[in-house]
Design a protein around this motif. Sequence first.
Motif, PDB file in Angstrom:
ATOM      1  N   ALA A 111       0.862  -1.192   0.000  1.00 49.16           N
ATOM      2  CA  ALA A 111       0.000   0.000   0.000  1.00 49.16           C
ATOM      3  C   ALA A 111       0.894   1.237   0.000  1.00 49.16           C
ATOM      4  CB  ALA A 111      -0.893  -0.001   1.232  1.00 49.16           C
ATOM      5  N   HIS A 112       0.294   2.419  -0.165  1.00 52.97           N
ATOM      6  CA  HIS A 112       1.110   3.634  -0.065  1.00 52.97           C
ATOM      7  C   HIS A 112       0.592   4.528   1.051  1.00 52.97           C
ATOM      8  CE1 HIS A 112      -1.573   6.573  -2.190  1.00 52.97           C
ATOM      9  NE2 HIS A 112      -1.988   5.503  -2.841  1.00 52.97           N
ATOM     10  N   ILE A 113       1.488   5.314   1.617  1.00 49.28           N
ATOM     11  CA  ILE A 113       1.146   6.107   2.798  1.00 49.28           C
ATOM     12  C   ILE A 113       1.287   7.605   2.557  1.00 49.28           C
ATOM     13  CG2 ILE A 113       1.468   4.350   4.585  1.00 49.28           C
ATOM     14  CD1 ILE A 113       4.376   5.165   4.821  1.00 49.28           C
ATOM     15  N   HIS A 275      -7.630   8.998   3.276  1.00 43.52           N
ATOM     16  CA  HIS A 275      -8.005   7.574   3.144  1.00 43.52           C
ATOM     17  C   HIS A 275      -7.122   6.904   2.086  1.00 43.52           C
ATOM     18  CE1 HIS A 275     -11.450   7.427   5.750  1.00 43.52           C
ATOM     19  NE2 HIS A 275     -12.177   8.271   5.048  1.00 43.52           N
ATOM     20  N   ASP A 276      -6.952   7.570   0.945  1.00 40.58           N
ATOM     21  CA  ASP A 276      -6.062   7.092  -0.120  1.00 40.58           C
ATOM     22  C   ASP A 276      -4.627   7.395   0.306  1.00 40.58           C
ATOM     23  OD1 ASP A 276      -4.720   6.466  -2.415  1.00 40.58           O
ATOM     24  OD2 ASP A 276      -5.657   7.999  -3.666  1.00 40.58           O
ATOM     25  N   ASP A 277      -3.853   6.452   0.818  1.00 43.69           N
ATOM     26  CA  ASP A 277      -4.194   5.053   0.774  1.00 43.69           C
ATOM     27  C   ASP A 277      -4.021   4.413   2.154  1.00 43.69           C
ATOM     28  OD1 ASP A 277      -4.796   2.554  -0.403  1.00 43.69           O
ATOM     29  OD2 ASP A 277      -2.686   2.146  -0.723  1.00 43.69           O
ATOM     30  N   LYS A 305       5.394   8.317  -2.255  1.00 39.79           N
ATOM     31  CA  LYS A 305       5.517   8.825  -3.620  1.00 39.79           C
ATOM     32  C   LYS A 305       4.602   8.165  -4.666  1.00 39.79           C
ATOM     33  CE  LYS A 305       8.599  12.093  -3.074  1.00 39.79           C
ATOM     34  NZ  LYS A 305       8.102  12.374  -1.700  1.00 39.79           N
ATOM     35  N   GLU A 306       3.607   7.372  -4.205  1.00 40.15           N
ATOM     36  CA  GLU A 306       2.699   6.788  -5.193  1.00 40.15           C
ATOM     37  C   GLU A 306       1.934   7.880  -5.915  1.00 40.15           C
ATOM     38  OE1 GLU A 306      -0.675   5.115  -7.224  1.00 40.15           O
ATOM     39  OE2 GLU A 306      -0.775   6.559  -5.581  1.00 40.15           O
ATOM     40  N   GLU A 307       1.579   8.921  -5.177  1.00 40.59           N
ATOM     41  CA  GLU A 307       0.746   9.979  -5.764  1.00 40.59           C
ATOM     42  C   GLU A 307       1.484  10.801  -6.815  1.00 40.59           C
ATOM     43  OE1 GLU A 307      -2.236   9.913  -5.533  1.00 40.59           O
ATOM     44  OE2 GLU A 307      -2.808   9.020  -3.623  1.00 40.59           O
ATOM     45  N   THR A 308       2.806  10.654  -6.885  1.00 37.27           N
ATOM     46  CA  THR A 308       3.547  11.412  -7.898  1.00 37.27           C
ATOM     47  C   THR A 308       4.291  10.469  -8.845  1.00 37.27           C
ATOM     48  OG1 THR A 308       5.386  11.649  -6.335  1.00 37.27           O
ATOM     49  CG2 THR A 308       3.816  13.477  -6.457  1.00 37.27           C
ATOM     50  N   MET A 447     -12.672  10.926  -3.983  1.00 39.93           N
ATOM     51  CA  MET A 447     -11.267  10.520  -3.873  1.00 39.93           C
ATOM     52  C   MET A 447     -10.327  11.687  -4.211  1.00 39.93           C
ATOM     53  SD  MET A 447      -9.754   7.061  -5.501  1.00 39.93           S
ATOM     54  CE  MET A 447      -8.475   7.394  -6.683  1.00 39.93           C
ATOM     55  N   HIS A 448      -9.249  11.772  -3.461  1.00 45.53           N
ATOM     56  CA  HIS A 448      -8.230  12.826  -3.575  1.00 45.53           C
ATOM     57  C   HIS A 448      -8.723  14.189  -3.095  1.00 45.53           C
ATOM     58  CE1 HIS A 448      -4.840  11.125  -6.292  1.00 45.53           C
ATOM     59  NE2 HIS A 448      -5.336  10.198  -5.499  1.00 45.53           N
ATOM     60  N   SER A 449      -9.897  14.272  -2.501  1.00 45.15           N
ATOM     61  CA  SER A 449     -10.352  15.558  -1.974  1.00 45.15           C
ATOM     62  C   SER A 449      -9.847  15.707  -0.539  1.00 45.15           C
ATOM     63  CB  SER A 449     -11.882  15.622  -1.978  1.00 45.15           C
ATOM     64  OG  SER A 449     -12.390  14.864  -0.885  1.00 45.15           O
TER      65      SER A 449
HETATM   66 MN    MN Z   1      -4.291   8.459  -5.107  1.00 44.80          MN
END
Ligand code: MN
Length: 471
Positions: A111-113, A275-277, A305-308, A447-449
């Motif tokens: 998962a990513h944090i 929440h994500d993630d 760094k999953e989000e980028t 999501m992402h908000s």
């Molecule tokens: Mn995401």
Amino acid sequence: MEKENKTEAEILAEKLLYKKPSAFEKMSEEELTAAQEYAVGYSDYLYHSKTEREAVKTSVKILENAGYAEYKLGDKVAVGGKYYLNNREKGLFAFTVGTESINDGVRVLAAHIDSPRLDLKQHPLYEDGGIAYLKTHYYGGTRKYQWPTLPLALHGVVTKRGGETVEVNIGEDEGDPVLVITDLAPHIAKEQGNKALNTAFNGEVLNILVGTVPLMEDGKPANVENAVKLNIMKLLNEKYGIVESDFMSAELCTVPAGKPVDIGLDKSLIGAYGHDDKVCAYPALTALTDNECTKHTVICALADKEETGSDGISGMQCTLLSELIDEIAKALGGNGNICRHNSLCLSADVTVGYDPNYPEVFEKRNSALMNCGVAIAKYTGSGGKYSTNDASAELVGKIRDMLDDDNVLWQTAELGKIDVGGGGTVAKYIANHNIETIDAGVPVLSMHSPFEAISKYDLYSTYKAFLAFCK
Ligand code: MN
Ligand code: MN
């Protein structure tokens, strides 16, 4: 109520056709209650894990309480041992060594944090019109219009000249002030209102208001330039011992202030930032620590760094997961390549939940519905299945059996209608290391908000799915 005299067609339909069950059709009363209880621990974890650094700290605490010991590459490992590798305070690999031969593979829960947010620039602090501000640079996929007029908090670290690193946390404690990005009054926003949503707010207007009082001297504003800025710097210096140049060696993140809260009169959902993630990181972590099956070696990987794009030393494109598997295999007299070849990975990441307010972007039959359990995504990506790991029929079959055998509520998911957008996860990066991988996670609304919503029943189903995967 089961109907007694079913017609032949009804019996046939039951036998041949698929109907997606909801939590309320499939979960027992005890399970529905267990889901509510599990959500309490999760909400606490989430509140203390708004950034990847905080998530590492919170997760290490959980691991140490469960008997996990710190491990460094090259250390010996023993069958039955419980270890964690702290990747530079921003990523974490926790693992339990199973009794089965390491060459038979490991089970990876990844998962990513990190979560989308507004990072401070390296020269953030300035004064304009008697107000002190911090300049930000957004991190990850943010809809910029969602961030003004929200109570914001500042989390992160500052490394001072000489190497000492101090932790910053403003806006969370009782009595703490919060920060804010201002917006126009509707009365004077006619032109702004006519702009397209994605262009009305550019990154350079997302400036954080941090103060309005000038430094005072002898009961009067001090006779210096930018006395408000100076006063803010003085307050920061008193609290953290930092000076303006220290911002250059800092990682400060603006995140929504406040705790997760229940949503709905029935308290079925949790509303929160991030929440994500973390909503998959927490079940992955607790599935690892709660797992009673000693057979497989299980690794819980929590990446940054999953989000980028998962780039860099703390992202999942880094070779560290692969190297860790090599090291574990070597320590146990096995072979890393053979181990990876026989390994399985659940890329534990959220998906978009079906939102009845916006049916035009969804294909309902293939969307994840709220309260219908953990969502398995055979593929993510965009367009003609570009940029994704497309799990094989055999792998989906294996996962399906695992979930059904353990009576886990699950469904499949795609991100929306074909060609309306898309997105990726760490799945393809892990699969590139010759590890069979499939996506599984919790459906999210908004999501992402800054205030995402998830279902407690989907969260619990995800935890159960991850436990089943560890067996
Ligand atoms: Mn995401
Ligand atoms: Mn994600």
